[in-house]
Design a protein around this motif. Structure first.
Motif, PDB file in Angstrom:
ATOM      1  N   TYR A  22      -1.358  45.225  54.391  1.00 29.38           N
ATOM      2  CA  TYR A  22      -0.390  46.141  54.992  1.00 29.38           C
ATOM      3  C   TYR A  22      -0.166  47.447  54.216  1.00 29.38           C
ATOM      4  CZ  TYR A  22       2.454  43.621  51.552  1.00 29.38           C
ATOM      5  OH  TYR A  22       2.912  43.036  50.409  1.00 29.38           O
ATOM      6  N   LYS A  23      -0.487  47.501  52.933  1.00 25.16           N
ATOM      7  CA  LYS A  23      -0.111  48.666  52.127  1.00 25.16           C
ATOM      8  C   LYS A  23      -0.732  49.969  52.623  1.00 25.16           C
ATOM      9  CE  LYS A  23      -0.084  50.520  47.424  1.00 25.16           C
ATOM     10  NZ  LYS A  23      -0.350  50.247  45.985  1.00 25.16           N
ATOM     11  N   GLN A  24      -1.942  49.899  53.133  1.00 20.35           N
ATOM     12  CA  GLN A  24      -2.635  51.126  53.540  1.00 20.35           C
ATOM     13  C   GLN A  24      -1.898  51.870  54.658  1.00 20.35           C
ATOM     14  OE1 GLN A  24      -6.389  50.192  55.615  1.00 20.35           O
ATOM     15  NE2 GLN A  24      -5.691  48.058  55.717  1.00 20.35           N
ATOM     16  N   TYR A  25      -1.120  51.141  55.457  1.00 19.02           N
ATOM     17  CA  TYR A  25      -0.491  51.777  56.616  1.00 19.02           C
ATOM     18  C   TYR A  25       0.690  52.678  56.236  1.00 19.02           C
ATOM     19  CZ  TYR A  25      -3.570  48.577  58.999  1.00 19.02           C
ATOM     20  OH  TYR A  25      -4.691  47.913  59.432  1.00 19.02           O
ATOM     21  N   PRO A  26       1.638  52.217  55.404  1.00 14.78           N
ATOM     22  CA  PRO A  26       2.690  53.159  55.002  1.00 14.78           C
ATOM     23  C   PRO A  26       2.171  54.312  54.158  1.00 14.78           C
ATOM     24  CG  PRO A  26       2.949  51.063  53.852  1.00 14.78           C
ATOM     25  CD  PRO A  26       1.936  50.851  54.927  1.00 14.78           C
ATOM     26  N   VAL A  27       1.118  54.077  53.380  1.00 17.39           N
ATOM     27  CA  VAL A  27       0.529  55.174  52.607  1.00 17.39           C
ATOM     28  C   VAL A  27      -0.032  56.239  53.548  1.00 17.39           C
ATOM     29  CG1 VAL A  27      -1.341  55.804  51.034  1.00 17.39           C
ATOM     30  CG2 VAL A  27       0.043  53.769  50.568  1.00 17.39           C
ATOM     31  N   ALA A  28      -0.843  55.793  54.514  1.00 18.46           N
ATOM     32  CA  ALA A  28      -1.404  56.736  55.482  1.00 18.46           C
ATOM     33  C   ALA A  28      -0.307  57.372  56.334  1.00 18.46           C
ATOM     34  CB  ALA A  28      -2.418  56.016  56.376  1.00 18.46           C
ATOM     35  N   GLY A  29       0.685  56.577  56.715  1.00 20.56           N
ATOM     36  CA  GLY A  29       1.749  57.093  57.566  1.00 20.56           C
ATOM     37  C   GLY A  29       2.571  58.169  56.885  1.00 20.56           C
ATOM     38  N   LEU A  30       2.935  57.941  55.631  1.00 24.07           N
ATOM     39  CA  LEU A  30       3.738  58.938  54.912  1.00 24.07           C
ATOM     40  C   LEU A  30       2.925  60.187  54.601  1.00 24.07           C
ATOM     41  CD1 LEU A  30       5.732  56.497  52.662  1.00 24.07           C
ATOM     42  CD2 LEU A  30       6.728  58.160  54.248  1.00 24.07           C
ATOM     43  N   GLN A  58       9.804  41.116  53.777  1.00 25.09           N
ATOM     44  CA  GLN A  58       9.865  39.730  54.254  1.00 25.09           C
ATOM     45  C   GLN A  58       8.841  38.853  53.548  1.00 25.09           C
ATOM     46  OE1 GLN A  58       9.262  40.494  58.424  1.00 25.09           O
ATOM     47  NE2 GLN A  58      11.450  40.418  58.882  1.00 25.09           N
ATOM     48  N   ASN A  59       7.709  39.430  53.207  1.00 23.18           N
ATOM     49  CA  ASN A  59       6.636  38.672  52.568  1.00 23.18           C
ATOM     50  C   ASN A  59       6.875  38.476  51.073  1.00 23.18           C
ATOM     51  OD1 ASN A  59       3.968  37.422  52.856  1.00 23.18           O
ATOM     52  ND2 ASN A  59       3.212  39.103  51.585  1.00 23.18           N
ATOM     53  N   ALA A  60       7.841  39.227  50.499  1.00 23.43           N
ATOM     54  CA  ALA A  60       8.021  39.221  49.044  1.00 23.43           C
ATOM     55  C   ALA A  60       9.240  38.437  48.579  1.00 23.43           C
ATOM     56  CB  ALA A  60       8.118  40.658  48.534  1.00 23.43           C
ATOM     57  N   LYS A  80       3.214  46.834  45.293  1.00 26.94           N
ATOM     58  CA  LYS A  80       2.183  45.831  45.048  1.00 26.94           C
ATOM     59  C   LYS A  80       1.946  45.039  46.323  1.00 26.94           C
ATOM     60  CE  LYS A  80       1.007  41.888  42.108  1.00 26.94           C
ATOM     61  NZ  LYS A  80       1.466  40.985  41.019  1.00 26.94           N
ATOM     62  N   GLU A  81       0.720  45.063  46.799  1.00 28.79           N
ATOM     63  CA  GLU A  81       0.411  44.361  48.045  1.00 28.79           C
ATOM     64  C   GLU A  81       0.156  42.884  47.779  1.00 28.79           C
ATOM     65  OE1 GLU A  81      -2.007  45.311  52.028  1.00 28.79           O
ATOM     66  OE2 GLU A  81      -3.231  45.381  50.217  1.00 28.79           O
ATOM     67  N   VAL A  82       0.939  42.052  48.457  1.00 34.36           N
ATOM     68  CA  VAL A  82       0.734  40.617  48.413  1.00 34.36           C
ATOM     69  C   VAL A  82       0.280  40.190  49.807  1.00 34.36           C
ATOM     70  CG1 VAL A  82       1.812  38.364  48.017  1.00 34.36           C
ATOM     71  CG2 VAL A  82       2.548  40.372  46.692  1.00 34.36           C
ATOM     72  N   PRO A  83      -0.974  39.794  49.991  1.00 36.30           N
ATOM     73  CA  PRO A  83      -1.454  39.456  51.334  1.00 36.30           C
ATOM     74  C   PRO A  83      -0.541  38.443  52.013  1.00 36.30           C
ATOM     75  CG  PRO A  83      -3.270  39.485  49.787  1.00 36.30           C
ATOM     76  CD  PRO A  83      -2.019  39.640  48.972  1.00 36.30           C
TER      77      PRO A  83
END
Length: 342
Positions: free
Chosen positions: A197-205, A250-252, A334-337
């Protein structure tokens, strides 16, 4: 995927609000912008009471932290009031504004002291030490602040520069809604498949920052087409941020902390909108005279129109670095799958 559905609903509501507001202003009175929320709120309360599942917690519920809630409301209320009044009703260096800021600092300090001792704190400080929660809360604060540069000032700008009515200005926000809906649905489905999921907020911002910079450039020679392009790209970016960061939180956290974690991030999202609207409003007011703001946007002299264009341009110039700062913060996430996907 469900977060995508929620974000799509949010996107529709974000645009439907200004559109309905424009219709009410054009056909009735601006006061109906506030009256209409009463039956809508009542329907929402009835729907929640009848349909929202309420599973048993299976453990005793601690007493509500009323003192913490009061301190939280007092601290945020005085801060927002300072942002609204500062530079408009009172000078920033006036005793009133300095007193409000001092009061907000005192109440915030008391809140921190209280929440460290409360059995069930209204704002759990220990939860903010979780990297995902802390980064997401700060990023959502900044992202929503940047969003309000669009929701609040683009309709006014379009009425001033293109001669659009209040209703037409609301309709011209539809491209942003389309962009949010498309990107949120896409990101939700991809995350459900891959668990990343991390790539999406990075690209979005990054896209939000570029869009605000683009809008700051094109407002000096505005057209509905160029503004629509900027709004679509902004919507595409925003749709990959808000709900995706919610998924990261939610995942963390432990399942038992989901409710309070969501409450914490939602609070910072709402606070960002309030502070952003007030602070960017102060930037706008500093560039546009009171007579320009109060007067009818369809009866403005060329000099007054130029004044509003300059003010809106400065709003975008401030909003773009706000989105860029959120981007920098998300880079440290930190991305946690996801534990379960597919």
């Amino acid at each position: 995927r469900y977060q995508g559905y929620i974000a799509a609903t949010f996107a529709i509501a974000t645009v439907a609000g200004p559109l309905l507001g424009g219709l009410l202003v054009d056909q009735a009175s601006w006061r109906w912008v506030f009256y209409v929320n009463l039956p809508l709120g009542l329907l929402a309360l009835i729907g929640l009471s009848l349909r929202l599942p309420t599973p048993a917690l299976g453990r005793p519920r601690p007493a509500l932290d009323l003192l913490g809630a009061g301190l939280l409301a007092g601290a945020t209320g005085t801060l927002i009031l300072a942002c609204i009044w500062g530079g408009q009703r009172y000078a920033w260096s006036s005793p009133v504004i300095l007193g409000l800021l001092a009061g907000a600092l005192v109440l915030a300090s008391a809140l921190v002291a209280r929440e460290r001792r409360a059995a069930d704190p209204i704002l759990p400080l220990v939860l903010l030490r979780n990297r995902a929660v802390g980064i997401a809360s700060a990023a959502l604060f900044l992202t929503t602040a940047a969003l309000f540069s669009i929701n609040v000032f683009v309709p006014l700008f379009l009425q001033t520069t293109t001669g659009a009515s209040a209703t037409q200005a609301g309709l011209l926000l539809v491209p942003m809604m389309i962009g949010i809906t498309i990107s949120t649905t896409f990101a939700g489905r991809r995350i459900a498949r891959t668990g990343r999921y991390k790539q999406y907020p990075v690209a979005g911002l990054a896209l939000m920052t570029a869009s605000l910079a683009l809008l700051a450039i094109v407002v000096s020679d505005p057209s509905q087409v160029t503004i629509a392009i900027g709004l679509v790209s902004f919507g595409l970016g925003f749709g990959m941020v808000g709900q995706v960061l919610t998924v990261a939180v939610q995942n963390a956290v432990d399942r038992r902390q989901l409710g309070v974690a969501m409450g914490t991030t939602t609070f910072f999202r709402a606070l960002g909108g309030a502070i952003g609207a007030a602070a960017l409003g102060a930037v706008f007011a500093a560039r546009a005279s009171s007579s320009t703001v109060i007067g009818s946007v369809h009866a403005l002299r060329p000099a007054a129109r130029a004044e509003i264009i300059n003010a809106v341009q400065h709003v975008f110039l401030i909003a773009a670095p706000i989105a860029a700062l959120a981007l920098v913060l998300v880079l440290f996430l930190k991305e946690v799958p996801l534990a379960e996907h597919g």
